[in-house]
Design a protein around this motif. Sequence first.
Motif, mmCIF file in Angstrom:
data_model
loop_
_atom_site.group_PDB
_atom_site.id
_atom_site.type_symbol
_atom_site.label_atom_id
_atom_site.label_comp_id
_atom_site.label_asym_id
_atom_site.label_seq_id
_atom_site.Cartn_x
_atom_site.Cartn_y
_atom_site.Cartn_z
ATOM 1 N N GLU A 12 0.829 -1.200 0.000
ATOM 2 C CA GLU A 12 0.000 0.000 0.000
ATOM 3 C C GLU A 12 0.867 1.256 0.000
ATOM 4 N N THR A 13 2.021 1.193 0.679
ATOM 5 C CA THR A 13 2.920 2.340 0.709
ATOM 6 C C THR A 13 3.356 2.725 -0.700
ATOM 7 N N ARG A 14 3.793 1.743 -1.475
ATOM 8 C CA ARG A 14 4.240 2.020 -2.842
ATOM 9 C C ARG A 14 3.072 2.505 -3.700
ATOM 10 N N ALA A 15 1.884 1.953 -3.444
ATOM 11 C CA ALA A 15 0.703 2.368 -4.207
ATOM 12 C C ALA A 15 0.362 3.828 -3.924
ATOM 13 N N ARG A 16 0.413 4.230 -2.671
ATOM 14 C CA ARG A 16 0.093 5.618 -2.318
ATOM 15 C C ARG A 16 1.121 6.584 -2.917
ATOM 16 N N ILE A 17 2.367 6.181 -2.922
ATOM 17 C CA ILE A 17 3.404 7.023 -3.523
ATOM 18 C C ILE A 17 3.165 7.156 -5.023
ATOM 19 N N TYR A 18 2.805 6.058 -5.676
ATOM 20 C CA TYR A 18 2.546 6.093 -7.125
ATOM 21 C C TYR A 18 1.375 7.038 -7.437
ATOM 22 N N VAL A 19 0.280 6.908 -6.689
ATOM 23 C CA VAL A 19 -0.894 7.760 -6.926
ATOM 24 C C VAL A 19 -0.531 9.227 -6.700
ATOM 25 N N TYR A 20 0.223 9.504 -5.650
ATOM 26 C CA TYR A 20 0.601 10.885 -5.361
ATOM 27 C C TYR A 20 1.450 11.455 -6.492
ATOM 28 N N LEU A 21 2.401 10.669 -7.001
ATOM 29 C CA LEU A 21 3.282 11.162 -8.058
ATOM 30 C C LEU A 21 2.539 11.332 -9.383
ATOM 31 N N ARG A 22 1.503 10.523 -9.622
ATOM 32 C CA ARG A 22 0.713 10.729 -10.837
ATOM 33 C C ARG A 22 -0.056 12.045 -10.754
ATOM 34 N N ASP A 23 -0.455 12.408 -9.551
ATOM 35 C CA ASP A 23 -1.208 13.653 -9.357
ATOM 36 C C ASP A 23 -0.287 14.849 -9.143
ATOM 37 N N ASN A 24 0.950 14.575 -8.670
ATOM 38 C CA ASN A 24 1.906 15.655 -8.381
ATOM 39 C C ASN A 24 3.283 15.278 -8.940
ATOM 40 N N PRO A 25 3.421 15.296 -10.251
ATOM 41 C CA PRO A 25 4.713 14.909 -10.836
ATOM 42 C C PRO A 25 5.814 15.886 -10.444
ATOM 43 N N GLN A 26 7.061 15.400 -10.558
ATOM 44 C CA GLN A 26 8.247 16.206 -10.249
ATOM 45 C C GLN A 26 8.253 16.662 -8.794
ATOM 46 N N SER A 27 7.904 15.741 -7.896
ATOM 47 C CA SER A 27 7.934 16.014 -6.454
ATOM 48 C C SER A 27 9.184 15.398 -5.851
ATOM 49 N N THR A 28 9.703 16.037 -4.817
ATOM 50 C CA THR A 28 10.840 15.480 -4.089
ATOM 51 C C THR A 28 10.335 14.460 -3.071
ATOM 52 N N SER A 29 11.261 13.723 -2.488
ATOM 53 C CA SER A 29 10.866 12.721 -1.495
ATOM 54 C C SER A 29 10.208 13.382 -0.285
ATOM 55 N N ASP A 30 10.709 14.550 0.115
ATOM 56 C CA ASP A 30 10.106 15.255 1.247
ATOM 57 C C ASP A 30 8.677 15.705 0.916
ATOM 58 N N GLU A 31 8.461 16.154 -0.311
ATOM 59 C CA GLU A 31 7.121 16.576 -0.716
ATOM 60 C C GLU A 31 6.173 15.383 -0.776
ATOM 61 N N VAL A 32 6.680 14.243 -1.215
ATOM 62 C CA VAL A 32 5.859 13.031 -1.234
ATOM 63 C C VAL A 32 5.492 12.630 0.190
ATOM 64 N N ALA A 33 6.460 12.705 1.098
ATOM 65 C CA ALA A 33 6.198 12.358 2.501
ATOM 66 C C ALA A 33 5.138 13.280 3.095
ATOM 67 N N ASP A 34 5.257 14.578 2.824
ATOM 68 C CA ASP A 34 4.271 15.536 3.341
ATOM 69 C C ASP A 34 2.894 15.267 2.739
ATOM 70 N N GLY A 35 2.843 14.956 1.448
ATOM 71 C CA GLY A 35 1.564 14.771 0.769
ATOM 72 C C GLY A 35 0.861 13.475 1.109
ATOM 73 N N THR A 36 1.634 12.440 1.446
ATOM 74 C CA THR A 36 1.038 11.132 1.737
ATOM 75 C C THR A 36 0.919 10.846 3.223
ATOM 76 N N GLY A 37 1.640 11.614 4.050
ATOM 77 C CA GLY A 37 1.622 11.345 5.480
ATOM 78 C C GLY A 37 2.509 10.182 5.887
ATOM 79 N N LEU A 38 3.347 9.701 4.977
ATOM 80 C CA LEU A 38 4.263 8.595 5.284
ATOM 81 C C LEU A 38 5.561 9.141 5.868
ATOM 82 N N TYR A 39 6.284 8.275 6.570
ATOM 83 C CA TYR A 39 7.569 8.694 7.131
ATOM 84 C C TYR A 39 8.556 8.968 6.003
#
Length: 207
Positions: free
Chosen positions: A67-94
């Motif tokens: 599920e972690t990888r799935a949430r990251i994939y969905v976030y990046l499809r909606d927010n391309p060119q994001s950094t790892s910190d931005e992905v963490a903030d957007g998904t709520g993952l560590y």
Amino acid sequence: MTTDEPVDRDADDVDAAEAGSTDESPTQRTREELRKTKERLGEGADKAVKGFDDNIVDLLSWLLDTETRARIYVYLRDNPQSTSDEVADGTGLYPSTVREALAELHDEGTVERDKREASGAGNNPYEYEAIAPSELVQGVVGDVQRELNAVFNLDRRLGGESPDGDTEPVRISVGDADESSADDADADEGDATAADDDTDGAASDDR
């Protein structure tokens, strides 16, 4: 000589006057009802979106293993060119979990990365972008086909024969969306032609 005596007002009159002073006007009531309606609609929309997101994540969890990888994939499809910190903030993952998952997804070719351009000197982080869903599906098709063929040949394997002798009757192909639309259009046109032929035949029989 007349004296002004206090006039006792009926208690019901006092209550009615006080109630009238606190009653909302029709306009205020209408606005309040509209506000409540908008809140209910907003809550319903939020639930619908969340349900949609959850269903997509469940499906992608099967494709991407977790599920972690799935949430990251969905976030990046909606927010391309994001950094790892931005992905963490957007998904709520560590952040550490995100960095590890992004490294794996990059190694597998599921996400692409480039250095973010910055005007000043300093550390330029990687920015990530997920591959298109069509590419993701095509990448999974081969694995699914192999697994289905392994099940098809289960009895052969249980009999002790080498997997090299397995047959591969299961073939999965993924067509282009435009080609599928064209095929559907051709099929519809064929059905319409057949229907016209039937109508013409029926008319000639009547004559």
